[in-house]
Design an enzyme around this catalytic site. Structure first.
Site, PDB file in Angstrom:
ATOM      1  N   CYS A  10       0.802  -1.214   0.084  1.00  0.00           N
ATOM      2  CA  CYS A  10      -0.199  -0.124   0.030  1.00  0.00           C
ATOM      3  C   CYS A  10       1.310   1.366   0.486  1.00  0.00           C
ATOM      4  O   CYS A  10       1.757   1.328  -0.291  1.00  0.00           O
ATOM      5  CB  CYS A  10      -1.104  -0.090   1.159  1.00  0.00           C
ATOM      6  SG  CYS A  10      -0.718  -0.205   2.511  1.00  0.00           S
ATOM      7  N   ASN A  13       2.376   1.750   4.454  1.00  0.00           N
ATOM      8  CA  ASN A  13       2.761   0.210   4.813  1.00  0.00           C
ATOM      9  C   ASN A  13       2.839   0.013   6.368  1.00  0.00           C
ATOM     10  O   ASN A  13       3.034  -0.663   6.818  1.00  0.00           O
ATOM     11  CB  ASN A  13       4.421   0.338   4.539  1.00  0.00           C
ATOM     12  CG  ASN A  13       4.549  -1.730   5.011  1.00  0.00           C
ATOM     13  OD1 ASN A  13       5.336  -1.854   5.103  1.00  0.00           O
ATOM     14  ND2 ASN A  13       3.229  -2.437   4.662  1.00  0.00           N
ATOM     15  N   CYS A  15      -1.329   0.407   7.741  1.00  0.00           N
ATOM     16  CA  CYS A  15      -2.899   0.125   7.740  1.00  0.00           C
ATOM     17  C   CYS A  15      -3.354  -1.155   6.785  1.00  0.00           C
ATOM     18  O   CYS A  15      -4.038  -1.491   7.377  1.00  0.00           O
ATOM     19  CB  CYS A  15      -3.439   1.842   7.446  1.00  0.00           C
ATOM     20  SG  CYS A  15      -3.321   2.721   8.585  1.00  0.00           S
ATOM     21  N   ARG A  16      -3.324  -0.815   5.273  1.00  0.00           N
ATOM     22  CA  ARG A  16      -3.746  -1.927   4.482  1.00  0.00           C
ATOM     23  C   ARG A  16      -2.906  -2.963   4.658  1.00  0.00           C
ATOM     24  O   ARG A  16      -3.509  -4.341   4.565  1.00  0.00           O
ATOM     25  CB  ARG A  16      -4.496  -1.105   2.928  1.00  0.00           C
ATOM     26  CG  ARG A  16      -5.604  -0.333   3.351  1.00  0.00           C
ATOM     27  CD  ARG A  16      -5.947   0.764   2.091  1.00  0.00           C
ATOM     28  NE  ARG A  16      -4.418   1.522   1.939  1.00  0.00           N
ATOM     29  CZ  ARG A  16      -4.305   2.143   0.487  1.00  0.00           C
ATOM     30  NH1 ARG A  16      -5.096   1.743  -0.171  1.00  0.00           N
ATOM     31  NH2 ARG A  16      -3.582   3.191   0.538  1.00  0.00           N
ATOM     32  N   SER A  17      -1.539  -2.522   3.378  1.00  0.00           N
ATOM     33  CA  SER A  17      -1.107  -4.464   3.821  1.00  0.00           C
ATOM     34  C   SER A  17      -0.721  -4.889   4.387  1.00  0.00           C
ATOM     35  O   SER A  17      -0.460  -6.310   4.474  1.00  0.00           O
ATOM     36  CB  SER A  17       0.071  -3.598   2.559  1.00  0.00           C
ATOM     37  OG  SER A  17       0.664  -2.386   3.648  1.00  0.00           O
ATOM     38  N   ASP A 126      -8.061   3.513   0.991  1.00  0.00           N
ATOM     39  CA  ASP A 126      -7.351   4.422   1.960  1.00  0.00           C
ATOM     40  C   ASP A 126      -7.749   4.472   3.375  1.00  0.00           C
ATOM     41  O   ASP A 126      -8.893   6.128   3.382  1.00  0.00           O
ATOM     42  CB  ASP A 126      -6.291   4.798   1.692  1.00  0.00           C
ATOM     43  CG  ASP A 126      -4.854   5.456   2.497  1.00  0.00           C
ATOM     44  OD1 ASP A 126      -4.999   5.324   4.190  1.00  0.00           O
ATOM     45  OD2 ASP A 126      -4.601   6.341   2.244  1.00  0.00           O
TER      46      ASP A 126
END
Ligand code: 4NP
Length: 162
Positions: A10, A13, A15-17, A126
């Site tokens: 993301c 690096n 939150c999402r990934s 995001d």
């Protein structure tokens, strides 16, 4: 033993990934005959060395997944040779990765939600600047994508980058 190396990416690096990595690791436990390796990275360097965002850690701990020990890093050119799959969370992440992707490198670079022409889970929004419910939505989105992706990547030779 079949090996599958998978990198989730993301922007920050945090939150999402990292959440995607934690979920993929959990789903992958159902496939003991495959040697998986996972990591996550960001296209940006803003948070290098940081733990995941506390809201992401919390959303994941609610389903029994601990991502607190992950540390952010920036994607490297070597990642394109090392990993079989590089899974971008949104179209901007994908465009940024395509810009630096070395010609002829190994990794199959796709948006996670569109890992094959037959699927369309869309982009993972995001959640960084939003409210906590964005993290729960992110988690549910990632869970459905991860189940479907691991099934695909493990079940055919197409799923492994050549
Ligand atoms: P992520 O969210 O890409 O899912 O980790 C973000 C985290 C931090 C920033 C942007 C997005 N930031 O600009 O610091």
């Amino acid at each position: 033993m079949k090996e599958l190396k998978i990198l989730t990416v993301c922007l920050g690096n945090i939150c999402r990934s990292p959440a995607a990595q934690g979920i993929l690791e959990t789903v992958a436990k159902r496939y003991p005959h495959i040697a998986f390796e996972f990591d996550s990275a960001g296209t940006g360097a803003y948070h290098v060395g940081d733990a995941p965002d506390s809201r992401s850690i919390k959303a994941m701990s609610e389903i029994g997944i601990d991502i607190s020990k992950q540390r952010a890093r920036k994607v490297t050119l070597e990642d394109f040779e090392y990993y079989d799959w590089i899974l971008a969370m949104d179209a901007e992440n994908l465009a940024n990765l395509k810009r630096i992707q070395p010609a002829g490198s190994k990794a199959k670079l796709v948006m996670f939600g569109e890992y094959s022409p037959e699927v369309s889970f869309g982009a993972v929004q995001d959640p960084y600047y939003g409210q906590d419910d964005g993290f729960a939505r992110m988690r549910e989105h990632l869970l459905s994508m991860a189940e479907s992706f691991i099934e695909y990547a493990t079940s055919s030779s197409e799923g492994k980058a050549q």
